[in-house]
Design a protein around this motif. Sequence first.
Motif, PDB file in Angstrom:
ATOM      1  N   PRO A   7       0.832  -1.216   0.000  1.00 44.70           N
ATOM      2  CA  PRO A   7       0.000   0.000   0.000  1.00 44.70           C
ATOM      3  C   PRO A   7       0.864   1.263   0.000  1.00 44.70           C
ATOM      4  N   ASN A   8       0.402   2.273  -0.753  1.00 47.50           N
ATOM      5  CA  ASN A   8       1.065   3.577  -0.737  1.00 47.50           C
ATOM      6  C   ASN A   8       0.006   4.662  -0.921  1.00 47.50           C
ATOM      7  N   SER A  17      -2.505   4.073  -3.863  1.00 47.23           N
ATOM      8  CA  SER A  17      -3.289   2.847  -3.969  1.00 47.23           C
ATOM      9  C   SER A  17      -4.590   2.973  -3.204  1.00 47.23           C
ATOM     10  N   SER A  18      -5.518   2.057  -3.511  1.00 53.35           N
ATOM     11  CA  SER A  18      -6.816   2.039  -2.837  1.00 53.35           C
ATOM     12  C   SER A  18      -6.902   0.938  -1.798  1.00 53.35           C
ATOM     13  N   HIS A  19      -5.756   0.302  -1.502  1.00 55.32           N
ATOM     14  CA  HIS A  19      -5.724  -0.783  -0.536  1.00 55.32           C
ATOM     15  C   HIS A  19      -4.848  -0.413   0.650  1.00 55.32           C
ATOM     16  N   SER A  20      -5.101  -1.065   1.763  1.00 55.93           N
ATOM     17  CA  SER A  20      -4.329  -0.797   2.980  1.00 55.93           C
ATOM     18  C   SER A  20      -3.593  -2.027   3.485  1.00 55.93           C
TER      19      SER A  20
END
Length: 338
Positions: free
Chosen positions: A34-35, A38-41
């Motif tokens: 994740p960064n 991005s849309s993810h954690s």
Amino acid sequence: MNWFWFLLFSFTSAFVLTALLRRYALCKSLIDMPNDRSSHSIPTPRGGGVAVVVTFLVALSVLLFKQLIPVDLFLSAIGAGAFVAVIGFMDDHGHIAARWRLLGHFAAAIWALCWIGGLAPISVFGEHVNLGWLGSILAAFFLVWMLNLFNFMDGIDGIASIEVITACLGACVLYALGDADHLVWPALLLASSTAGFLLWNFPQARIFMGDAGSGFLGIILGIVTLHAAWTSFMFFWGWLILLGVFIVDASLTLFRRLIRGEKVYEAHRSHAYQVASRRYRRHWPVTVVVGGINLLWLLPIAVCVTWYGLDGVIGLSLAYLPLVLLAIKYEAGQAEAG
């Protein structure tokens, strides 16, 4: 051929191959971290879309052997699809410069068009126009845009898979109503293969599709769209309508970023679906809504175009107008604050 068992086999094959690819990605540390773009954690393995690629191309070979698809469609799909998947697979493992990726994408598009014959004569307001070489150029850009927009839109759990499955099943409805049963098989196989991967990617992603899978899906959808247009150009309009959510979001986002002078090939989080997922703090409601729009709004309009004689341009405009308004509402392409 027993269609039920064949589709079940493609679904199961994609599911099992995805599991194996997930293990491979974990062993090779092919992990998306994740960064701020991005849309993810949560760190998640990538590259699972290769399962769809392998399953679909093998199944397509069986269809050719059984004489259920024409040779031109097979050669177009297996050549262009495999090449795009290889480029994506290499990019998943190590970055490839955007200019070389784009060159490869156009090479794949040209290969595909050599076999399917370019763009069929278009049907607009009752007139049929053969664009000739100009149509082939437009078709090449269409294929390249399709594969890239799927790369752009594959950013939250399940969204690309749901788009493919609902669009393909919708197209099968159009084919059935239009007495074009010979076009059904590729769409059914793409839907069943993608569904096998979906179970690993939704509602909580345990592996991402990766560029190999998303680019492959985009160009295959483009190829089946152009191929169907030679049977009836109304099917071309139907496919454009069914794929409207992705086309509108990606196109409006790209246009706004170009206007601001941004590098459009760089990662970002400004698509409407990405903004919506952040607002609702979940991915699955956005993905479910996309599937609902495809089946409850876009499919009925596509049916009106292919079955009830609604002009394609009018149907496309009617279908896209609310999508454009939704994309604007969710700030597609706008610069992120801060």
